[in-house]
Write a protein that holds these residues in place. Structure first.
Motif, PDB file in Angstrom:
ATOM      1  N   ARG A  46      25.937 -25.631  38.179  1.00 49.18           N
ATOM      2  CA  ARG A  46      26.080 -26.124  39.328  1.00 49.18           C
ATOM      3  C   ARG A  46      23.836 -26.733  39.924  1.00 49.18           C
ATOM      4  N   ASP A  47      23.156 -26.156  39.213  1.00 46.70           N
ATOM      5  CA  ASP A  47      21.967 -26.427  39.783  1.00 46.70           C
ATOM      6  C   ASP A  47      21.454 -27.957  39.242  1.00 46.70           C
ATOM      7  N   THR A  48      22.780 -29.027  38.224  1.00 44.84           N
ATOM      8  CA  THR A  48      22.255 -30.395  38.115  1.00 44.84           C
ATOM      9  C   THR A  48      23.219 -30.881  38.507  1.00 44.84           C
ATOM     10  N   THR A  84      26.830 -30.687  50.653  1.00 51.15           N
ATOM     11  CA  THR A  84      26.982 -29.163  50.297  1.00 51.15           C
ATOM     12  C   THR A  84      25.910 -29.035  49.493  1.00 51.15           C
ATOM     13  N   LYS A  85      25.116 -29.855  49.115  1.00 50.38           N
ATOM     14  CA  LYS A  85      24.857 -29.749  48.022  1.00 50.38           C
ATOM     15  C   LYS A  85      23.216 -30.293  47.815  1.00 50.38           C
ATOM     16  N   THR A  86      21.619 -30.582  47.557  1.00 53.31           N
ATOM     17  CA  THR A  86      20.764 -30.977  47.528  1.00 53.31           C
ATOM     18  C   THR A  86      20.421 -31.129  46.088  1.00 53.31           C
ATOM     19  N   PHE A  87      19.643 -31.686  45.644  1.00 53.57           N
ATOM     20  CA  PHE A  87      18.745 -32.424  44.533  1.00 53.57           C
ATOM     21  C   PHE A  87      17.418 -33.055  44.502  1.00 53.57           C
ATOM     22  N   SER A  88      16.670 -32.336  44.327  1.00 51.64           N
ATOM     23  CA  SER A  88      15.385 -32.880  44.248  1.00 51.64           C
ATOM     24  C   SER A  88      14.610 -33.344  42.811  1.00 51.64           C
ATOM     25  N   SER A  89      14.825 -33.303  41.751  1.00 52.28           N
ATOM     26  CA  SER A  89      14.620 -33.809  40.583  1.00 52.28           C
ATOM     27  C   SER A  89      15.389 -34.771  39.655  1.00 52.28           C
ATOM     28  N   TYR A  90      14.667 -35.650  39.853  1.00 53.32           N
ATOM     29  CA  TYR A  90      15.561 -36.725  38.162  1.00 53.32           C
ATOM     30  C   TYR A  90      14.984 -36.604  37.518  1.00 53.32           C
ATOM     31  N   LYS A 127      18.587 -32.055  39.762  1.00 53.69           N
ATOM     32  CA  LYS A 127      18.301 -31.024  39.412  1.00 53.69           C
ATOM     33  C   LYS A 127      17.927 -30.179  40.278  1.00 53.69           C
ATOM     34  N   ALA A 128      17.971 -29.641  40.892  1.00 53.37           N
ATOM     35  CA  ALA A 128      18.620 -28.835  41.829  1.00 53.37           C
ATOM     36  C   ALA A 128      16.347 -27.718  42.311  1.00 53.37           C
ATOM     37  N   LYS A 129      16.271 -27.864  42.698  1.00 52.16           N
ATOM     38  CA  LYS A 129      14.243 -27.324  42.627  1.00 52.16           C
ATOM     39  C   LYS A 129      14.210 -26.152  43.643  1.00 52.16           C
ATOM     40  N   GLU A 130      12.702 -25.945  44.028  1.00 56.15           N
ATOM     41  CA  GLU A 130      12.786 -24.451  44.804  1.00 56.15           C
ATOM     42  C   GLU A 130      12.603 -24.927  46.045  1.00 56.15           C
ATOM     43  N   ALA A 181      12.117 -38.380  50.084  1.00 54.88           N
ATOM     44  CA  ALA A 181      14.016 -38.708  49.805  1.00 54.88           C
ATOM     45  C   ALA A 181      13.996 -37.794  48.819  1.00 54.88           C
ATOM     46  N   ARG A 182      15.582 -37.247  49.088  1.00 55.41           N
ATOM     47  CA  ARG A 182      16.193 -36.899  48.549  1.00 55.41           C
ATOM     48  C   ARG A 182      17.966 -36.972  47.732  1.00 55.41           C
ATOM     49  N   TYR A 183      18.421 -36.430  46.913  1.00 54.90           N
ATOM     50  CA  TYR A 183      19.798 -37.509  47.139  1.00 54.90           C
ATOM     51  C   TYR A 183      20.283 -35.981  47.295  1.00 54.90           C
ATOM     52  N   CYS A 184      21.391 -36.377  47.910  1.00 56.48           N
ATOM     53  CA  CYS A 184      22.581 -35.512  47.861  1.00 56.48           C
ATOM     54  C   CYS A 184      23.991 -34.494  47.731  1.00 56.48           C
ATOM     55  N   GLU A 185      24.639 -34.355  47.857  1.00 56.96           N
ATOM     56  CA  GLU A 185      25.961 -34.194  47.521  1.00 56.96           C
ATOM     57  C   GLU A 185      27.325 -33.611  48.521  1.00 56.96           C
TER      58      GLU A 185
END
Length: 778
Positions: free
Chosen positions: A261-263, A290-296, A304-307, A589-593
């Motif tokens: 879930r963190d990727t 419902t989710k965000t990710f900061s590291s590509y 990948k989800a970060k701090e 910027a960040r990636y969201c789902e």
């Protein structure tokens, strides 16, 4: 003494009969369709068809050997049963070895892999081999038994629908060719092994005499079934989903798959799964986060989800809502509040006019979500709440338990376990309510002017001075008397923390020179970050990018390939690319789902609901930090009404294929009915070049073929059969045939002409007799 008739074994006849066995070919069709479903989804469909064809060849070879074992079993029951038991043992050993090899370094068991949607798991070669061996043993056995041994049309129908059930359990459309071939194959097989009642009203027809009619019917069936208009049906699968629910299995699946879930690699956006997620009461369409990710990761093409994504900032103190998320105008409210509290601050950054007159505040709206997890039979709910875009506050929630709000604005369920915080899930019947602002902030010239003024300032200094103003008033006790001020302060300190770490969180684009060059080119001449964001968003609309759910990325492809080479993908590729381009342009910027909620209905499970969300509405999108406002989502993905190259529905594809099949079928049927007449004319023309002896022999063979008389009859017997069938007299031809073939006496041109004329009269008499019986295809 009775004469015993012995027949010599003919290898040619044996091979021809067994290699062309329609049951064997039907088994090949069934297995090919099944194996296409379990192809490697990373590769494109062309590779999938090749993959399916290879397994079809394997089915043909192994199936032929198995059918010989089955033939032996019919003649030697006891020994045959022992051989079949050994065959099952061999297959069982192969299945076990395949599964044991497949489970190495793979997170789920074979059974869970089989039950899990193939779009959601990685391809496993050994598991696929195990599936092939298991289903080949089953399919070959039951298809052979219910055709060669004990014909049962109902059992054959159940076998026929198994591939459709396999595809249907994952809402995947079976390729058009497989649908047509399976349907036609099933019909031909049923006709070939038909059972007729043996009474005085039944006329048995030799297969050689019926194949044309059968082929014509099969072709007509394929064409009509493909192009005939079908009603569009939106199936309610709620009852079925509830029936097949197994809580322990569902929980185990969720636990195993949640390891990832963190990727995110965007694979879920290519899935054909379609189950209910939320019913909603809303004033209009919404984008849900419902989710965000900061590291590509370029190498894995994975987020990948970060701090910054997983670290919580706020929690519900009373184990229930409400929970603040953002001011109505985001950071604009923060800067405006600081300008109103401190005139020196307002004058320093040119905000005095705005502090006096204010901004155009977007309309505040309300939305209510009902979780559908319990309705469709899931054992556990989601980990995160459906947070709408521009959310201001979670005003209510049916959950009576701990909840957290992350820095990213995502709200998650949690629980205390031995004084430690652990992730939890919301109930399957949870209700969520939110206040959110309308997406109209940047529509106002006043508001855009405010953002432009903010962009003129040194943003780091602006944040530093804002913190000083808010802290000074906070210490003076304003937070205790003004709830709105308190909420603004909380939001500012959270966003200030993120911005102070922006370099490590939201500006990394891998130092990709090509992406940096393109980002600079796209945003050249833009004065504000909002203008840059719009330019980046519009870039995908204006440069021939295509949305294609059927596109399968090759191994090693990533966002760079999408931007510069393939230009084909789904929302994951679009959103990822815009995030990287924005970062290269200097915009955090960040990636969201989440989901795109656009579908309306007045007939939903919850009576007050007017919108609904399904798993097919899952969506990936970028969020950009615009100085002066904060985080705002954009939509670079080209879908639906804009430009969508998604493959047509199964019905549409069937219709297109049906037109081609119909044309081919009409030509084939026309040929079948014209061929007898055409071959007759060709025979007459060619006869003029034959010698008298050749002509007489050809005429006799031709008459036997036309009248469907086996070549074991004597010429005299042929005369009788012809006369009985049509009344034609071919005595002269029979006499000439015996004279030239058996008597080896020469004949002249006169006899040649007599034989040809007798053939023509016999042919015309045959046609007349067929017409009287209502048969016109000879």
């Amino acid at each position: 003494m009775n004469e015993i008739k012995k027949t010599n074994f003919s290898l040619r006849t044996f091979l021809l009969k067994t290699l062309l066995d329609p049951v064997l070919w039907y088994t090949v069709l069934i297995m090919s369709a099944l194996m296409f479903h379990y192809r490697d989804r990373v590769k494109d469909d062309t590779d999938g068809y090749f993959f399916s064809a290879c397994w079809g060849i394997a089915t043909y070879i192994i199936g032929w050997l198995m059918f010989r074992v089955f033939d032996y079993m019919q003649k030697h029951h006891i020994i045959g049963f022992g051989i079949y038991a050994a065959l099952v043992a061999v297959f069982g050993f192969g299945i076990r070895v395949s599964i044991n090899n497949g489970i190495e370094n793979y997170p789920i068991s074979w059974m869970l892999w089989f039950l899990t949607p193939q779009d959601s798991v990685e391809y496993n070669k050994w598991y696929t081999i195990g599936f092939f061996l298991l289903f080949l043993l089953f399919m070959a056995s039951v298809i052979y038994y219910f055709t060669h041994v004990r014909y049962r049309i109902f059992m054959n129908f159940l076998i026929f629908i198994i591939p459709f059930a396999i595809y249907g359990k994952e809402y995947e459309k079976m390729p058009t060719l497989f649908i047509i071939f399976l349907a036609v194959g099933y019909i031909l097989l049923m006709v070939y092994y038909r059972q007729l009642k043996d009474d005085e009203t039944t006329e048995f027809v030799h297969r050689k005499r019926s194949w044309k009619v059968i082929a014509a019917y099969a072709m007509a069936f394929a064409s009509i079934a493909a192009i005939f208009p079908k009603p569009k049906v939106n199936a309610d699968r709620t009852y079925i989903e509830t029936l097949i629910n197994a809580e322990q299995l569902t929980d185990k699946l969720v636990d195993i798959l949640n390891v990832f879930r963190d990727t995110s690699s965007g694979q879920q956006f290519r899935s054909n799964q379609n189950w209910a997620v939320y019913d909603a009461v809303s004033d209009g369409p919404l984008r849900i986060k419902t989710k965000t990710f900061s590291s590509y990761d370029y190498e894995k093409d994975e987020w990948k989800a970060k701090e910054s994504d997983n670290y919580f900032y706020d929690r519900t103190e009373a184990y229930s809502a409400p929970m603040n998320i953002s001011p109505v105008m985001g950071m604009a409210d923060v800067f405006l509040e600081a300008a109103r509290l401190d005139s020196g601050y307002a004058e320093e950054f040119g905000l005095t006019e705005y502090a006096e007159k204010g901004l155009d505040t977007p309309e505040i709206k309300h939305v209510k979500f009902y979780s559908m997890s319990g309705v469709v039979g899931y054992a556990s709910g989601a980990e995160t709440a459906p947070v709408p875009q521009f959310a201001i506050k979670m005003t209510d929630c049916s959950r009576k338990g701990l909840m957290f709000r992350y820095h990213s604005g995502v709200i998650s369920a949690a629980k205390d376990v031995d004084e430690k915080i652990r992730m939890d899930t919301f109930a399957t019947t949870e209700r969520f309510e939110f206040d959110y602002s309308d997406d109209s902030f940047f529509d106002s010239p006043t508001n855009r002017s405010f953002i432009e003024q903010i962009n003129k300032a040194d943003y780091d200094k602006l944040l530093e001075r804002t913190e000083e103003v808010l802290n000074a008033n906070y210490k003076d006790g304003l937070a205790e008397s003004d709830e709105n001020f308190n909420a603004i302060c909380d939001y500012f300190f959270e966003q200030n923390y993120l911005y102070n770490n922006v370099e490590s969180f939201f500006l990394d684009y891998g130092n990709n020179a090509r992406i940096k060059e393109l980002a600079d080119k796209i945003t050249a001449g833009c004065e504000t970050e909002y203008e840059k964001a719009l330019k980046l968003e519009q870039y995908f609309y204006n440069n021939d990018y295509k949305y294609d759910l059927g596109y399968r990325k090759k191994k090693g492809e990533n966002a760079e390939n999408f931007i510069f080479d393939t230009k084909t993908g789904v929302c994951y590729e679009y959103a990822t690319s815009m995030v990287l381009l924005a970062r290269a342009a200097g915009i955090p910027a960040r990636y969201c789902e989440g989901y795109n909620m656009t579908k309306k209905s007045n007939e939903l499970t919850f009576k007050d609901a007017n919108y609904y969300v399904t798993s097919q509405d899952a969506h990936g999108f970028p969020e950009l930090y615009i100085k002066g406002y904060g985080w705002i989502s954009f939509e670079p993905t080209i879908t639906d009404e804009v430009i969508e190259t998604k493959k047509g529905s199964a019905t549409e594809m069937l219709s297109k294929a049906g037109l081609v099949i119909l044309l081919i079928g009409l030509l084939a049927v026309l040929f079948l009915f014209v061929y007898p007449w055409l071959s007759h004319k060709i025979f007459v023309l060619r006869s003029k070049k034959r010698s008298p002896k050749e002509l007489v022999m050809a005429v006799m063979h031709r008459i036997c073929k036309v009248y469907d008389i086996e070549n074991v009859n004597t010429s005299h017997e042929v005369c009788g059969l012809v006369h009985e069938a049509s009344g034609a007299d071919i005595e002269e031809t029979a006499r000439l045939f015996d004279r030239t073939v058996y008597g080896e006496k020469p004949i002249g041109e006169y006899e040649k002409q007599r034989a040809l004329e007798e053939y023509i009269r016999a042919y015309e008499a045959f046609r007349e007799s067929r017409k009287r019986k209502g048969i016109t295809n000879r």
